[in-house]
Each structure stands twice: as C-alpha cells, then as structure tokens.
Design a protein around this motif. Sequence first.
Motif, short mmCIF file in Angstrom:
data_model
loop_
_atom_site.label_atom_id
_atom_site.label_comp_id
_atom_site.label_asym_id
_atom_site.label_seq_id
_atom_site.Cartn_x
_atom_site.Cartn_y
_atom_site.Cartn_z
N ILE A 88 1.04 -1.16 -0.06
CA ILE A 88 -0.10 -0.02 -0.04
C ILE A 88 0.84 1.14 -0.03
CG2 ILE A 88 -1.75 1.19 1.39
CD1 ILE A 88 -2.68 -1.54 2.38
N THR A 89 0.72 2.08 -1.00
CA THR A 89 1.43 3.28 -1.01
C THR A 89 1.03 4.19 0.25
OG1 THR A 89 1.94 5.23 -2.26
CG2 THR A 89 -0.15 4.52 -2.31
N GLY A 90 2.27 4.88 0.51
CA GLY A 90 2.11 5.94 1.51
C GLY A 90 2.01 7.34 0.87
N GLY A 91 1.89 7.49 -0.44
CA GLY A 91 1.75 8.73 -1.28
C GLY A 91 0.78 9.71 -0.74
N HIS A 92 -0.41 9.40 -0.71
CA HIS A 92 -1.45 10.04 -0.35
C HIS A 92 -1.48 10.63 1.07
CE1 HIS A 92 -3.02 8.62 -4.26
NE2 HIS A 92 -2.92 7.45 -3.71
N ASP A 93 -1.34 9.77 1.93
CA ASP A 93 -1.16 10.14 3.31
C ASP A 93 -0.26 11.11 3.56
OD1 ASP A 93 -3.46 8.69 3.79
OD2 ASP A 93 -2.25 7.03 4.89
N LEU A 94 1.15 10.79 2.88
CA LEU A 94 2.45 11.53 3.30
C LEU A 94 2.26 13.17 2.49
CD1 LEU A 94 5.18 11.82 4.42
CD2 LEU A 94 6.04 10.85 2.12
N ALA A 95 1.36 13.10 1.49
CA ALA A 95 0.98 14.46 0.91
C ALA A 95 0.06 15.01 1.70
CB ALA A 95 0.48 14.18 -0.46
N ALA A 96 -0.98 14.25 2.35
CA ALA A 96 -1.82 15.14 3.09
C ALA A 96 -1.18 15.61 4.36
CB ALA A 96 -2.85 14.10 3.65
N ALA A 125 -9.72 6.40 -10.38
CA ALA A 125 -9.36 6.57 -9.23
C ALA A 125 -10.22 7.81 -8.29
CB ALA A 125 -7.88 7.09 -9.03
N LYS A 126 -10.35 7.55 -7.10
CA LYS A 126 -10.92 8.56 -6.06
C LYS A 126 -9.99 9.49 -5.43
CE LYS A 126 -15.27 5.66 -5.99
NZ LYS A 126 -16.14 4.91 -5.06
N ARG A 127 -8.96 9.53 -5.67
CA ARG A 127 -7.85 10.32 -4.98
C ARG A 127 -7.40 11.26 -6.02
NH1 ARG A 127 -4.79 5.63 -1.43
NH2 ARG A 127 -6.00 5.92 0.37
N TYR A 164 -3.43 -8.75 -4.51
CA TYR A 164 -2.94 -7.65 -5.39
C TYR A 164 -3.98 -6.69 -5.84
CZ TYR A 164 -3.95 -9.83 -9.84
OH TYR A 164 -4.41 -10.23 -11.08
N GLU A 165 -5.52 -7.40 -5.91
CA GLU A 165 -6.42 -6.69 -6.63
C GLU A 165 -6.95 -5.84 -5.44
OE1 GLU A 165 -8.83 -9.79 -8.23
OE2 GLU A 165 -8.29 -9.56 -9.94
N THR A 166 -6.68 -6.25 -4.48
CA THR A 166 -7.32 -5.71 -3.32
C THR A 166 -6.32 -4.20 -2.85
OG1 THR A 166 -8.32 -7.52 -2.22
CG2 THR A 166 -7.85 -5.55 -0.64
N ILE A 167 -5.20 -4.62 -3.17
CA ILE A 167 -4.19 -3.46 -2.93
C ILE A 167 -4.13 -2.48 -3.99
CG2 ILE A 167 -1.69 -3.08 -2.66
CD1 ILE A 167 -1.20 -5.57 -1.33
N GLY A 173 -7.64 4.38 -4.02
CA GLY A 173 -8.67 5.02 -3.29
C GLY A 173 -10.06 4.69 -3.35
N MET A 174 -10.39 3.41 -4.13
CA MET A 174 -11.60 2.83 -4.27
C MET A 174 -12.02 1.99 -2.93
SD MET A 174 -11.07 1.99 -8.11
CE MET A 174 -12.60 1.29 -8.45
N LEU A 175 -11.06 1.76 -1.83
CA LEU A 175 -11.24 0.96 -0.80
C LEU A 175 -10.47 1.39 0.39
CD1 LEU A 175 -12.55 -1.74 0.18
CD2 LEU A 175 -10.46 -3.08 -0.56
#
Length: 376
Positions: free
Chosen positions: A175-183, A199-201, A342-345, A351-353
């Motif tokens: 799981i990427t930390g990109g979105h949380d780190l940007a926030a 994507a929902k991000r 991998y599909e879940t990740i 950002g869909m789950l």
Amino acid sequence: MKSIRVQELQRRMEAGEEVFILDVRAASAYDDWHIEQRNVVSANIQNSKLLQFGPEAFIEIPKDKEVITVCAKGAAAKEAVDILEGKGYHAAYLEGGMQAWSEFYYTVQVAHTDDLQLMQVIRPAKGCLSYVLISGEEAVVVDPARHIDVYLDVAKEYGVEIRHILDTHLHADHITGGHDLAAQTGAEYWISASEMNEAKRSYSPLTDGLKIAFGASTLEVMAVPTPGHTPGSTSFLINDEYLLSGDTVFVNGLGRPDLGGKAKEWAHMLYQTVISRLNALSDDMIVLPSHFSNYREVTDDGYVGAVLGQLRSDNQLVLGGTDEESFTEAVSGNTGATPPNYETIVAINRGMLEVSNEEASDLEIGPNRCAVKHLA
C-alpha cells in the motif's frame, strides 16, 4: 524471558554477526517467506515437534549460541523459548514476529554531494525500496510505503520540507504512503494518469519529460515513461546519473507484465521500453529499483542497485538482445506466483477501498513477487 527487537536483529546482521533463527511457523509459511541475510542460518521446526521429540533431537539447533525464535506475531515464539530454555539452550524471541519484521525499515545513503543527498529506504522483509532526495532545504520522496513516519523522521532529521511525492507506478504488492504523506506535508503527489483510472484520489499527472526542480538549481528529476510492468510505469532520471527505475528494471531482471491480465500486450510494451528508452541510457547510469528479491542484491556499500552496463552484460532481457516475439514469450511465461491480495491492494491505492491498519498489515504479508525471473 529474553526478547529481541527487529532493530537489534538487523544491527547484528549488518555487523556480520552469526545469527541462528528458529522459525516455528508451518512449513508452508516458512517456504513462502522467511528471514534471510548474510551470516544467517535458519531452521523450520514447529513447537509440536520440539515438544514431541525434544530440541536435542534436532542437531541443527546450536547449544553454543543464542537461538532467536520467530513466529507470525510472537506468541508461538515465546512458547519455543520456554521449551528451549527448559533443556538448557540460550534463546530469545523476536518481538512481534514476522509482522514486525514486515514493517521494519532502515535507511542507507547512496549519494552525498554538495547538491544532492540520495537515500534509499529499505524494507527488507518485503523487498521494497523507496527514496528520499534532499537538495538545499527541500526533499522529494519516491515510492513511499504506508508507514510514513519513516519519511517524516528523515525530513525532520535533515531539517527539510518534503515538496514532491512520486509513485513510479500503481503498486500491487504493498500500500502506497503517497496520499497520506502528501496530506501530512502539503506536498504535491505525482503518478501517471493511466495508473489511476476511476481513482477517487487527487494527484498530479506525470508526463513524458516532466522536470521537477527542487533545492539546488542544478538538480532535476525527469519523468521517463517506461511502460511494461504496468502501462503507466515511470522511471525518474536524476541529474543524468541515477535512474530510479521503479519496477521496470531490477538488479536481477525486469518487472513482470502479467498483473493486469494482459501479459503479452504489456510484454510488448516492455520490449519497446527496453529498446527505445533503456538503450538510450549510458552504461554508466546507476539503476536504483523499487524492489529487490534477496540480500544478494545489496552492494558492498549497503544499498540495492547496479550499474546499467553490468545489468546489460548479465541479462539479455535488459539488453533487449533478442527479437520482440522471443522477448515477449520469455517475460510473459516466466513470472512465477502472483502477489497475494494484489487486486485489493490496487483498489486501496486508487482510493476505491479503505482498510484498517490491522487489515493493511495482513494484506502486505509476504515477499516481493513483482519481477520476471532472471534470464541470462
């Protein structure tokens, strides 16, 4: 009861101390994924066998050195210590077990000049690599994992502000930390638009030749589309000297093209990437990937990477030294086991789950499976 933390275990391994690990998980779990490193010897013996036969029945368990017991999360390893110490062995259990090992990171410096500090963040259990680039008072983070405190701590230590966050592709094994780190930092998050369908991000789209300047005026991060592992895979060229290659080029091969269910189509993309993009790069380029398979890929300087010319010499796939059809058949038919979950990740990274931290930890358990096996 004596215990050892993952930080101390890594210190011993880095120092070259001989380490004996007794992994008490099921044989299938051990065969799939266990702790490996130079100077490490491990054995897989379950507690039921230790109780039935006694540890002395297993000659591989040493009596003259400490035995470090390991299980999934720590409970069974404690039981193993009790069994061993009752028979006169010296033992300690790994706190948190393989879950703690899965979430352990350490940082190695790759380059340090007046204009650039380039650090590789290594997650040894997952074979995941991420990067922090520092110039002046600004930083860029590439392929951050979800435990973002690692990158915040580096920024704090060096007194810099994280300005840009880049993902080389849509990751399927962690799981990427990109979105949380940007926030958390207010930095701009970048990824190829073709990776973020539905994507929902929010993100900023990487485009061919995009240059991200930061810190010293001479320092540039240039986006180089390198499709194949995924259609939008992007590598980053740093000052014409370092190639942050994502999952396109590894020390031991190329990124697998089959995870989207279009193995041959993406393999053709990968061939064109090798021929048109990688072949245009100098043999002197230092390749720094986003994954590695085992400790043998770690250089004497402690980081994972290799000179591109050497990779070309060692592996015909990286050279592109075969026709397109042969290349496509080779890489699409030589990929190994599919990464679990991998599909879940992928859905989480789009950002869909959303999942809890505990669920995320369970989803990420296991080794790196992103590479095509090495073909000489």
